[in-house]
Design a protein around this motif. Structure first.
Motif: not given
Length: 359
Positions: A153-165
């Motif tokens: 979830f660290v990688s997933l968290g960054f992916e979603l965070a940057f996808k949606y700012r």
């Protein structure tokens, strides 16, 4: 290349995954039961290998504002804490959401209110899933139920965070943070170069925008109509997230008469309770929200017409149960069972609660 399987705590998995997914900086402060994240990062010394900054700030408030600065420059930045520490970070988290800055926050929950206990809890659901700080904002909230998911979830968290700012939070409890399991660590990813940051994050304050105009990162808007437009834009973004990013797990729900809804460590206990109940002839299924926000409202609503009752199993006095009840809209009986003070229920207690409340 063979998978790298290691035995480690959930907190340690967060630290290893942060390095491996190309995190630029970690800013934190020690507090039980998440201190191993900072300790592991300090031991691994990633500043010598990947260039990742690891800094113990002077306080939780300082740490979240360092995250604000790093996120504003387009960097992958991470912080972690436990319940009282997250309370101290709330103003900064609201600023991050209001400025539309991506980051990952880890909360390894302990009991409260106040200083409470260092034992595990899930009583921060209101604090994090409902926003916590001031203003109409949302956090993308991921709830790991294993050490493997702590890493993933660290990688997933960054992916979603940057996808949606938008800030993303990994909402773990002390059980998952402290338990040890086998975990497959993610492959190493390089940190983004300055040129890649400029290309991928044109909004960032890199000082190197192509048109030489400065980017201004702020959540301040003094004109009411402009502030309303900002908020309406945020709400529109949140609807897109709700439509596209709901995650959940269903276990033996097809023929279930009763449904346990649980996240994190309680989902593991709920699964064992489900197995015991089925051995007694009681058809129980379990639905595990993986994203606490966006919440799996639609799938829970679908089960409202199929089951005789739902049990919201939580390590708190009853917080997620409100969202379960909203989802079913009175179409089926929904009850809560939980323990407080850091006492983790055993599966027998859950089965007994099911019988008492529904049968």
């Amino acid at each position: 290349m063979a998978e790298e399987v290691v035995l480690m705590k959930g907190n340690e998995a967060i630290a290893h995954a942060a390095i491996r997914c190309g995190t630029d900086g970690y800013f934190g402060y020690p507090i039980t039961p998440q201190s191993e994240i900072l300790e592991t990062l300090t031991e691994l010394k990633p500043w010598e290998t990947t260039g990742m900054v690891v800094l113990q700030a002077e306080s939780e408030i300082a740490a979240i504002n360092m995250v604000y600065g790093g996120a504003g420059s387009g960097k992958k930045v991470l912080t972690s804490s436990s319940s009282p520490g997250i309370s101290l970070k709330q103003e900064g988290i609201s600023y991050l959401a209001g400025s539309e800055l991506p980051c990952v926050i880890v909360n390894v929950m302990r009991g409260g209110p106040g200083l409470g206990t260092i034992q595990p809890s899930q009583a921060d659901y209101f604090q994090t899933v409902k926003g916590g700080g001031h203003g109409d904002y949302r956090l993308i909230a991921l709830a790991p139920a294993s050490v493997q998911e702590m890493a993933d979830f660290v990688s997933l968290g960054f992916e979603l965070a940057f996808k949606y700012r938008n800030p993303a939070i990994i909402l773990a409890d002390g059980v998952i943070g402290q338990m040890m399991e086998k975990v497959v660590l993610p492959p190493m990813q390089p940190r983004l170069t300055d040129a890649e940051v400029i290309e991928k994050c044109p909004w960032a304050t890199t000082g190197k925008t192509k048109d030489r105009k400065p980017n201004i990162i702020t959540s301040l808007e003094l004109q009411p109509d402009a502030m309303e437009r900002n908020n309406l834009r945020f709400q529109a973004k949140y609807k897109v997230i709700e439509e596209n990013e709901v995650r959940y797990e269903e276990i033996d729900c097809e023929d279930a008469d009763y449904l346990i809804v649980a996240f994190g460590s309680m989902a593991r206990i709920g699964q064992k309770a489900m197995e015991q109940a089925r051995e007694e002839g009681i058809k129980v299924g379990i639905l595990r929200p993986i994203t606490l926000w966006p919440f799996p409202t639609k799938i829970i609503a679908e089960y409202a017409g199929k089951v005789k009752g739902m049990l919201s199993l939580e390590l708190n006095a009853g917080q997620m149960v409100e969202d379960v009840r909203l989802a079913v809209n009175g179409k089926v009986k929904v009850e809560h069972f939980g323990r407080l003070g850091g006492i983790v229920p055993d599966p027998d207690e859950v089965v007994s609660a099911l019988k008492t409340l529904f049968i």
